[in-house]
Write a protein that holds these residues in place. Structure first.
Motif, PDB file in Angstrom:
ATOM      1  N   THR A  77      55.205  -4.554  20.740  1.00 28.15           N
ATOM      2  CA  THR A  77      56.648  -4.469  20.979  1.00 28.15           C
ATOM      3  C   THR A  77      57.063  -4.947  22.367  1.00 28.15           C
ATOM      4  O   THR A  77      58.254  -4.913  22.692  1.00 28.15           O
ATOM      5  CB  THR A  77      57.126  -3.018  20.807  1.00 28.15           C
ATOM      6  OG1 THR A  77      56.378  -2.174  21.694  1.00 28.15           O
ATOM      7  CG2 THR A  77      56.921  -2.541  19.372  1.00 28.15           C
ATOM      8  N   ASN A  78      56.102  -5.404  23.192  1.00 32.11           N
ATOM      9  CA  ASN A  78      56.455  -5.938  24.509  1.00 32.11           C
ATOM     10  C   ASN A  78      55.397  -6.942  24.943  1.00 32.11           C
ATOM     11  O   ASN A  78      54.272  -6.937  24.441  1.00 32.11           O
ATOM     12  CB  ASN A  78      56.605  -4.809  25.538  1.00 32.11           C
ATOM     13  CG  ASN A  78      55.286  -4.101  25.803  1.00 32.11           C
ATOM     14  OD1 ASN A  78      54.439  -4.596  26.544  1.00 32.11           O
ATOM     15  ND2 ASN A  78      55.098  -2.946  25.165  1.00 32.11           N
ATOM     16  N   TRP A  79      55.783  -7.818  25.875  1.00 35.41           N
ATOM     17  CA  TRP A  79      54.873  -8.909  26.243  1.00 35.41           C
ATOM     18  C   TRP A  79      53.697  -8.441  27.088  1.00 35.41           C
ATOM     19  O   TRP A  79      52.642  -9.066  27.082  1.00 35.41           O
ATOM     20  CB  TRP A  79      55.629 -10.037  26.943  1.00 35.41           C
ATOM     21  CG  TRP A  79      56.103  -9.765  28.336  1.00 35.41           C
ATOM     22  CD1 TRP A  79      55.367  -9.859  29.478  1.00 35.41           C
ATOM     23  CD2 TRP A  79      57.419  -9.382  28.733  1.00 35.41           C
ATOM     24  NE1 TRP A  79      56.140  -9.552  30.580  1.00 35.41           N
ATOM     25  CE2 TRP A  79      57.410  -9.264  30.142  1.00 35.41           C
ATOM     26  CE3 TRP A  79      58.614  -9.137  28.050  1.00 35.41           C
ATOM     27  CZ2 TRP A  79      58.548  -8.902  30.867  1.00 35.41           C
ATOM     28  CZ3 TRP A  79      59.733  -8.791  28.770  1.00 35.41           C
ATOM     29  CH2 TRP A  79      59.693  -8.670  30.159  1.00 35.41           C
ATOM     30  N   TYR A  80      53.824  -7.320  27.799  1.00 35.39           N
ATOM     31  CA  TYR A  80      52.696  -6.816  28.570  1.00 35.39           C
ATOM     32  C   TYR A  80      51.531  -6.442  27.641  1.00 35.39           C
ATOM     33  O   TYR A  80      50.374  -6.751  27.923  1.00 35.39           O
ATOM     34  CB  TYR A  80      53.107  -5.590  29.392  1.00 35.39           C
ATOM     35  CG  TYR A  80      53.810  -5.925  30.681  1.00 35.39           C
ATOM     36  CD1 TYR A  80      53.092  -6.243  31.832  1.00 35.39           C
ATOM     37  CD2 TYR A  80      55.197  -5.930  30.751  1.00 35.39           C
ATOM     38  CE1 TYR A  80      53.733  -6.560  33.019  1.00 35.39           C
ATOM     39  CE2 TYR A  80      55.861  -6.245  31.935  1.00 35.39           C
ATOM     40  CZ  TYR A  80      55.123  -6.556  33.061  1.00 35.39           C
ATOM     41  OH  TYR A  80      55.769  -6.875  34.225  1.00 35.39           O
TER      42      TYR A  80
ATOM     43  N   LYS B 251      43.952 -14.577  20.847  1.00 35.16           N
ATOM     44  CA  LYS B 251      44.693 -15.829  20.979  1.00 35.16           C
ATOM     45  C   LYS B 251      46.146 -15.674  20.568  1.00 35.16           C
ATOM     46  O   LYS B 251      47.022 -16.404  21.025  1.00 35.16           O
ATOM     47  CB  LYS B 251      44.025 -16.889  20.094  1.00 35.16           C
ATOM     48  CG  LYS B 251      44.725 -18.227  20.055  1.00 35.16           C
ATOM     49  CD  LYS B 251      44.065 -19.171  19.059  1.00 35.16           C
ATOM     50  CE  LYS B 251      44.824 -20.485  18.958  1.00 35.16           C
ATOM     51  NZ  LYS B 251      44.250 -21.377  17.924  1.00 35.16           N
ATOM     52  N   ARG B 252      46.426 -14.712  19.684  1.00 38.82           N
ATOM     53  CA  ARG B 252      47.768 -14.559  19.109  1.00 38.82           C
ATOM     54  C   ARG B 252      48.105 -13.082  18.980  1.00 38.82           C
ATOM     55  O   ARG B 252      47.241 -12.242  18.746  1.00 38.82           O
ATOM     56  CB  ARG B 252      47.822 -15.215  17.730  1.00 38.82           C
ATOM     57  CG  ARG B 252      49.122 -14.994  16.958  1.00 38.82           C
ATOM     58  CD  ARG B 252      49.096 -15.627  15.578  1.00 38.82           C
ATOM     59  NE  ARG B 252      49.029 -17.082  15.638  1.00 38.82           N
ATOM     60  CZ  ARG B 252      49.091 -17.876  14.589  1.00 38.82           C
ATOM     61  NH1 ARG B 252      49.207 -17.354  13.360  1.00 38.82           N
ATOM     62  NH2 ARG B 252      49.020 -19.184  14.715  1.00 38.82           N
ATOM     63  N   ALA B 253      49.405 -12.774  19.105  1.00 41.00           N
ATOM     64  CA  ALA B 253      49.909 -11.428  18.839  1.00 41.00           C
ATOM     65  C   ALA B 253      50.875 -11.493  17.666  1.00 41.00           C
ATOM     66  O   ALA B 253      51.768 -12.347  17.628  1.00 41.00           O
ATOM     67  CB  ALA B 253      50.621 -10.864  20.067  1.00 41.00           C
TER      68      ALA B 253
ATOM     69  N   GLU C  57      62.538 -12.574  24.065  1.00 40.22           N
ATOM     70  CA  GLU C  57      62.102 -12.203  25.412  1.00 40.22           C
ATOM     71  C   GLU C  57      60.577 -12.130  25.492  1.00 40.22           C
ATOM     72  O   GLU C  57      59.969 -12.562  26.482  1.00 40.22           O
ATOM     73  CB  GLU C  57      62.728 -10.870  25.811  1.00 40.22           C
ATOM     74  CG  GLU C  57      62.502 -10.509  27.270  1.00 40.22           C
ATOM     75  CD  GLU C  57      63.232  -9.241  27.675  1.00 40.22           C
ATOM     76  OE1 GLU C  57      63.177  -8.885  28.866  1.00 40.22           O
ATOM     77  OE2 GLU C  57      63.857  -8.598  26.798  1.00 40.22           O
ATOM     78  N   ILE C  58      59.964 -11.585  24.453  1.00 42.75           N
ATOM     79  CA  ILE C  58      58.504 -11.529  24.415  1.00 42.75           C
ATOM     80  C   ILE C  58      57.923 -12.938  24.424  1.00 42.75           C
ATOM     81  O   ILE C  58      56.992 -13.246  25.184  1.00 42.75           O
ATOM     82  CB  ILE C  58      58.027 -10.760  23.165  1.00 42.75           C
ATOM     83  CG1 ILE C  58      58.338  -9.268  23.319  1.00 42.75           C
ATOM     84  CG2 ILE C  58      56.525 -10.966  22.939  1.00 42.75           C
ATOM     85  CD1 ILE C  58      58.095  -8.458  22.058  1.00 42.75           C
ATOM     86  N   LYS C  59      58.478 -13.830  23.593  1.00 38.28           N
ATOM     87  CA  LYS C  59      57.968 -15.200  23.525  1.00 38.28           C
ATOM     88  C   LYS C  59      58.090 -15.900  24.880  1.00 38.28           C
ATOM     89  O   LYS C  59      57.176 -16.624  25.298  1.00 38.28           O
ATOM     90  CB  LYS C  59      58.726 -15.984  22.448  1.00 38.28           C
ATOM     91  CG  LYS C  59      58.362 -17.466  22.376  1.00 38.28           C
ATOM     92  CD  LYS C  59      56.867 -17.669  22.139  1.00 38.28           C
ATOM     93  CE  LYS C  59      56.496 -19.147  22.144  1.00 38.28           C
ATOM     94  NZ  LYS C  59      55.030 -19.354  22.091  1.00 38.28           N
ATOM     95  N   GLU C  60      59.171 -15.662  25.572  1.00 40.04           N
ATOM     96  CA  GLU C  60      59.394 -16.305  26.872  1.00 40.04           C
ATOM     97  C   GLU C  60      58.341 -15.896  27.895  1.00 40.04           C
ATOM     98  O   GLU C  60      57.967 -16.675  28.770  1.00 40.04           O
ATOM     99  CB  GLU C  60      60.791 -15.942  27.382  1.00 40.04           C
ATOM    100  CG  GLU C  60      61.174 -16.616  28.690  1.00 40.04           C
ATOM    101  CD  GLU C  60      62.573 -16.260  29.143  1.00 40.04           C
ATOM    102  OE1 GLU C  60      62.956 -16.655  30.264  1.00 40.04           O
ATOM    103  OE2 GLU C  60      63.286 -15.563  28.389  1.00 40.04           O
ATOM    104  N   ASN C  61      57.824 -14.670  27.766  1.00 43.40           N
ATOM    105  CA  ASN C  61      56.900 -14.139  28.767  1.00 43.40           C
ATOM    106  C   ASN C  61      55.456 -14.017  28.283  1.00 43.40           C
ATOM    107  O   ASN C  61      54.578 -13.655  29.068  1.00 43.40           O
ATOM    108  CB  ASN C  61      57.374 -12.757  29.223  1.00 43.40           C
ATOM    109  CG  ASN C  61      58.682 -12.826  29.986  1.00 43.40           C
ATOM    110  OD1 ASN C  61      58.704 -13.113  31.181  1.00 43.40           O
ATOM    111  ND2 ASN C  61      59.780 -12.571  29.281  1.00 43.40           N
ATOM    112  N   ALA C  62      55.213 -14.330  27.034  1.00 43.72           N
ATOM    113  CA  ALA C  62      53.876 -14.154  26.473  1.00 43.72           C
ATOM    114  C   ALA C  62      52.932 -15.266  26.890  1.00 43.72           C
ATOM    115  O   ALA C  62      53.333 -16.429  27.009  1.00 43.72           O
ATOM    116  CB  ALA C  62      53.954 -14.084  24.952  1.00 43.72           C
TER     117      ALA C  62
END
Length: 309
Positions: free
Chosen positions: A121-124, A135-137, A150-155
């Protein structure tokens, strides 16, 4: 820009070829001993054959090992991972860290996709598992579109999003219905897909019918509606979401093939010209509604907070 992958869950080996012809880029398969809520059961021989068929056409096969494992199954994981490595699986889907740890020993070069279905649920957190070999979430189904972008932008890893199909509302490791019928002196074969399609929890007050799915991993109560965002893909495509998943659980092969064709057209239209997709998306949604089973309404899931249960 890299074209978004169209990922599909086939119900059986014979689905692979027609789904490729319909436009699928990749598949999720496996057996319930290791994978959660699979659309179909694939034994080792079928896994190997599916990979062979897919690779001949340049497509990918990911094998589900995203169950939560107890001690008695741990010793099996290395053998299964070695088998998948030998037959050329393109990735293993995992949720339990035991799979990641075992993969380092048994198949150190195997790509891993992290999929807990609830906690991405979050990029961290996505990046945490990325630093440990993923390799992938695969993102949770319960977060909205803004959060996904937002997650994609920071992942730092690939991001996979389910765009179509039913989702799990509840899971118990116990076979609740199987145990109930056994207590009554009756038998119930949880592997009988036809019988599963007739197992419904009926909420008369709200008029909802919740499919009940039982497998070796327990009891799963599924959503009364199917997610469908075929007319809301542009933000995800513009953001570069890596993979769109069509989940075919409890649906027919014919339905999954038809849905795959429509999403293939939507993705291709956008990458040819976003305006073409914009002009056609309403018609694509109408075509989807026309093939949708009467007892499975469409909604947009949690993308816009429409789903409530």
């Amino acid at each position: 820009m890299k074209k978004t992958e169209l990922l599909v869950t086939p119900t059986k080996l014979e689905d692979i070829l027609p789904l490729m012809e319909a436009g699928a880029d990749a598949f999720v398969i496996g057996e319930q001993r290791y994978g959660l809520r699979l659309a179909g059961e694939f034994n080792r021989e079928e896994v190997e054959k599916a990979i062979e068929i897919a690779h001949e056409k340049g497509k990918k096969v990911y094998v589900a090992m995203n169950a939560i494992f107890h001690n008695e199954k741990i010793d099996e994981l290395g053998d299964y991972l070695r088998f998948l490595n030998e037959v050329g699986a393109d990735a293993v889907i995992f949720g339990d860290p035991a799979v990641l740890m075992m993969a380092r020993e048994a198949a150190p070069n195997m790509p891993l996709h992290w999929n807990t279905e609830t906690t991405a649920t979050n990029w961290y957190t996505c990046n945490y598992w990325g630093k440990r070999g993923s390799k992938r979430a695969v993102l949770a189904r319960e977060i909205n579109m803004d959060a996904i972008l937002e997650i994609k932008e920071n992942a730092e890893v690939e991001i996979e999003v389910q765009v179509h199909g039913m989702t799990a509302m509840f899971q118990s490791k116990r076979s609740l219905l199987g145990n109930y019928f056994e207590y009554q002196g009756k038998t119930m074969d949880i592997e009988n897909q036809k019988q599963q399609k007739n197992m419904i929890l009926h909420d008369k007050e709200r008029g909802n019918k919740y499919p009940i799915f039982e497998d070796e991993n327990g009891t799963h109560i599924m959503s009364p509606n199917d997610i469908c965002i075929i007319d809301e893909l542009q933000d995800f495509l513009e953001a570069g979401i890596d993979s769109f998943k069509i989940d075919g659980i409890l649906h027919s092969s014919e339905y999954i093939i038809s849905v795959t064709k429509l999403y293939r057209e939507a993705i291709d239209l956008y990458f040819e010209d976003p305006d073409l997709y914009e002009d056609k998306k309403g018609e694509l949604l109408e075509q989807m509604e026309a093939i949708q089973p009467e007892n499975r309404p469409l909604d947009t899931g949690f993308f816009f907070k429409e789903t409530v249960y």
